[in-house]
Design a protein around this motif. Structure first.
Motif, PDB file in Angstrom:
ATOM      1  N   UNK A 157       0.832  -1.207   0.000  1.00  0.00           N
ATOM      2  CA  UNK A 157       0.000   0.000   0.000  1.00  0.00           C
ATOM      3  C   UNK A 157       0.868   1.259   0.000  1.00  0.00           C
ATOM      4  N   UNK A 158       1.969   1.251   0.748  1.00  0.00           N
ATOM      5  CA  UNK A 158       2.881   2.402   0.782  1.00  0.00           C
ATOM      6  C   UNK A 158       3.522   2.604  -0.590  1.00  0.00           C
ATOM      7  N   UNK A 159       3.947   1.509  -1.222  1.00  0.00           N
ATOM      8  CA  UNK A 159       4.553   1.607  -2.557  1.00  0.00           C
ATOM      9  C   UNK A 159       3.554   2.134  -3.584  1.00  0.00           C
ATOM     10  N   UNK A 160       2.298   1.658  -3.500  1.00  0.00           N
ATOM     11  CA  UNK A 160       1.267   2.154  -4.412  1.00  0.00           C
ATOM     12  C   UNK A 160       1.024   3.645  -4.198  1.00  0.00           C
ATOM     13  N   UNK A 161       1.113   4.091  -2.950  1.00  0.00           N
ATOM     14  CA  UNK A 161       0.960   5.512  -2.661  1.00  0.00           C
ATOM     15  C   UNK A 161       2.051   6.341  -3.308  1.00  0.00           C
ATOM     16  N   UNK A 162       3.293   5.837  -3.280  1.00  0.00           N
ATOM     17  CA  UNK A 162       4.418   6.539  -3.916  1.00  0.00           C
ATOM     18  C   UNK A 162       4.222   6.592  -5.427  1.00  0.00           C
ATOM     19  N   UNK A 163       3.780   5.485  -6.001  1.00  0.00           N
ATOM     20  CA  UNK A 163       3.489   5.460  -7.446  1.00  0.00           C
ATOM     21  C   UNK A 163       2.411   6.490  -7.780  1.00  0.00           C
ATOM     22  N   UNK A 164       1.413   6.589  -6.909  1.00  0.00           N
ATOM     23  CA  UNK A 164       0.349   7.565  -7.113  1.00  0.00           C
ATOM     24  C   UNK A 164       0.872   8.984  -7.157  1.00  0.00           C
ATOM     25  N   UNK A 194      -3.841   8.622  -9.813  1.00  0.00           N
ATOM     26  CA  UNK A 194      -2.761   8.814  -8.852  1.00  0.00           C
ATOM     27  C   UNK A 194      -3.284   9.132  -7.461  1.00  0.00           C
ATOM     28  N   UNK A 195      -4.301  10.004  -7.391  1.00  0.00           N
ATOM     29  CA  UNK A 195      -4.880  10.352  -6.098  1.00  0.00           C
ATOM     30  C   UNK A 195      -5.543   9.138  -5.449  1.00  0.00           C
ATOM     31  N   UNK A 196      -6.192   8.332  -6.270  1.00  0.00           N
ATOM     32  CA  UNK A 196      -6.875   7.140  -5.746  1.00  0.00           C
ATOM     33  C   UNK A 196      -5.870   6.172  -5.116  1.00  0.00           C
ATOM     34  N   UNK A 197      -4.750   5.953  -5.795  1.00  0.00           N
ATOM     35  CA  UNK A 197      -3.714   5.067  -5.259  1.00  0.00           C
ATOM     36  C   UNK A 197      -3.189   5.589  -3.923  1.00  0.00           C
ATOM     37  N   UNK A 198      -2.947   6.915  -3.885  1.00  0.00           N
ATOM     38  CA  UNK A 198      -2.419   7.506  -2.655  1.00  0.00           C
ATOM     39  C   UNK A 198      -3.426   7.400  -1.508  1.00  0.00           C
ATOM     40  N   UNK A 199      -4.684   7.712  -1.791  1.00  0.00           N
ATOM     41  CA  UNK A 199      -5.711   7.694  -0.750  1.00  0.00           C
ATOM     42  C   UNK A 199      -5.901   6.288  -0.183  1.00  0.00           C
ATOM     43  N   UNK A 200      -5.985   5.297  -1.062  1.00  0.00           N
ATOM     44  CA  UNK A 200      -6.185   3.921  -0.603  1.00  0.00           C
ATOM     45  C   UNK A 200      -5.073   3.489   0.343  1.00  0.00           C
ATOM     46  N   UNK A 201      -3.833   3.796  -0.033  1.00  0.00           N
ATOM     47  CA  UNK A 201      -2.700   3.429   0.813  1.00  0.00           C
ATOM     48  C   UNK A 201      -2.712   4.172   2.129  1.00  0.00           C
ATOM     49  N   UNK A 202      -3.019   5.465   2.083  1.00  0.00           N
ATOM     50  CA  UNK A 202      -2.988   6.291   3.293  1.00  0.00           C
ATOM     51  C   UNK A 202      -4.087   5.894   4.272  1.00  0.00           C
ATOM     52  N   UNK A 203      -5.297   5.695   3.756  1.00  0.00           N
ATOM     53  CA  UNK A 203      -6.412   5.325   4.630  1.00  0.00           C
ATOM     54  C   UNK A 203      -6.174   3.953   5.247  1.00  0.00           C
ATOM     55  N   UNK A 204      -5.583   3.046   4.482  1.00  0.00           N
ATOM     56  CA  UNK A 204      -5.285   1.710   5.003  1.00  0.00           C
ATOM     57  C   UNK A 204      -4.349   1.796   6.211  1.00  0.00           C
ATOM     58  N   UNK A 205      -3.287   2.593   6.074  1.00  0.00           N
ATOM     59  CA  UNK A 205      -2.332   2.749   7.175  1.00  0.00           C
ATOM     60  C   UNK A 205      -2.994   3.457   8.353  1.00  0.00           C
TER      61      UNK A 205
END
Length: 322
Positions: A6-13, A191-202
């Motif tokens: 999830x963190x890596x996907x957030x960086x990609x986002x 990109x925003x979707x990837x970041x949000x999903x990772x951030x909310x998960x953490x």
């Protein structure tokens, strides 16, 4: 392992967001030039709506799932972030000249929208269908005025810096510009979707409340398109895009997003506090004062906005821990 993914996907986002913002600004400016539309209108409509797409997706999804704190917290937090963080950083990069149209029409409408949302949050603790209808009516009037003025040529033309003859390049085709806008929009939303999903998960793992998630992580995540777009525009000297993007996005967040989402399901926001509403009103007033004095947002004024955001986030972190 899932947390790392999830963190890596957030960086990609974040990477996708950066390129998406650049494509959107380049394509939007070219479309404005080709259609002889002032870039302030592009900032207030095309760019603002495109960069607000993540807020729209998140708020509608939250309304459907009956998570009102995230839905309204997302809009409140995004508007605070747009003005205090994004406009503050943009002005720190380069002082922003204010287009007179923003002061004459768009900023007063933003004041009205902010006052309406504040009243709804404090009186009914959310936004019901009737209140949503009021917001949609104001939004329709705002858009009609912008479109009519653009067609009639009433908007003042932006100041364009003269380019030396030896540096003039052939403008991109209109088709390529439209392609860049579509590609940029896809990059911003994805990109925003990837970041949000990772951030909310953490954040869920850390047991953070829905209201704080909406006001901070989701708000910052959905504001990343505005952040990327306004900073890129500031570096390129496109002041009308940078300022119009922030004002237009805040208007879209309140009038359109909170006009549409509660129509699906009325939104309640028990977790939103008075300080959150007061901060949104406060930074809106600060922005207007800075825009009015000399019609330019100076670096020190950008610093004031930025520090106000740091103070607000610090308070949220402190109160959530308490």
């Amino acid at each position: 392992m899932e947390t790392v993914v999830q963190i890596l996907l957030g960086i990609v986002g974040l990477v996708i967001l950066t390129y998406g913002a650049d494509f959107l600004v380049r394509g939007g400016v070219r479309i404005a030039e080709a259609l002889k539309i002032p870039t302030v209108i592009i900032g207030l409509t095309l760019v603002a709506f495109a960069t607000s797409a993540p807020e729209l997706v998140v708020s509608i999804d939250s309304a459907i799932k009956n998570i009102g704190d995230i839905s309204i917290g997302n809009v409140l937090g995004s508007n605070i972030c747009n003005i205090a963080l994004i406009l503050g950083l943009s002005a720190l990069i380069k002082p922003l000249t204010v287009n007179s149209r923003l002061l004459r029409f768009d900023t007063p409408v933003l004041f009205l929208a902010t006052a309406l949302l504040s009243a709804f949050c404090l009186i009914t603790r959310g936004v019901n269908r009737l209140e949503a209808l009021i917001l949609l009516i104001v939004f329709a009037v705002f858009m009609s005025k912008n479109i009519r003025d653009a067609i009639q040529g009433k908007c003042p033309p932006p100041e364009i810096e003269e380019i030396p003859a030896d540096k003039v390049t052939k403008p991109m085709s209109l088709w390529l510009a439209c392609g860049l806008v579509v590609l940029g929009l896809a990059g911003l939303v994805g990109g925003a979707r990837l970041f949000i999903n990772g951030s909310v998960y953490v954040a869920r793992l850390c047991h953070v409340s829905d209201a704080v998630i909406g006001l901070t992580i989701v708000a910052i995540g959905t504001s990343l398109p505005e952040l990327a777009t306004s900073i890129v525009a500031a570096f390129k000297g496109e002041n009308d895009i940078a300022l119009g993007n922030v004002v237009g996005s805040n208007l879209f967040n309140i009038l359109a997003i909170l006009g549409i989402a509660p129509m699906i399901r009325p939104i309640q926001s028990a977790g939103i506090q008075m300080v959150d509403v007061a901060t949104m009103c406060g930074v809106t007033i600060l922005m207007t004062i800075f825009m009015t004095t000399g019609k330019v947002i100076r670096r020190w004024e950008g610093a004031v906005l930025f520090l106000s955001y740091v103070a607000y986030i610090s308070w949220l972190v402190y109160s959530s821990r308490g």
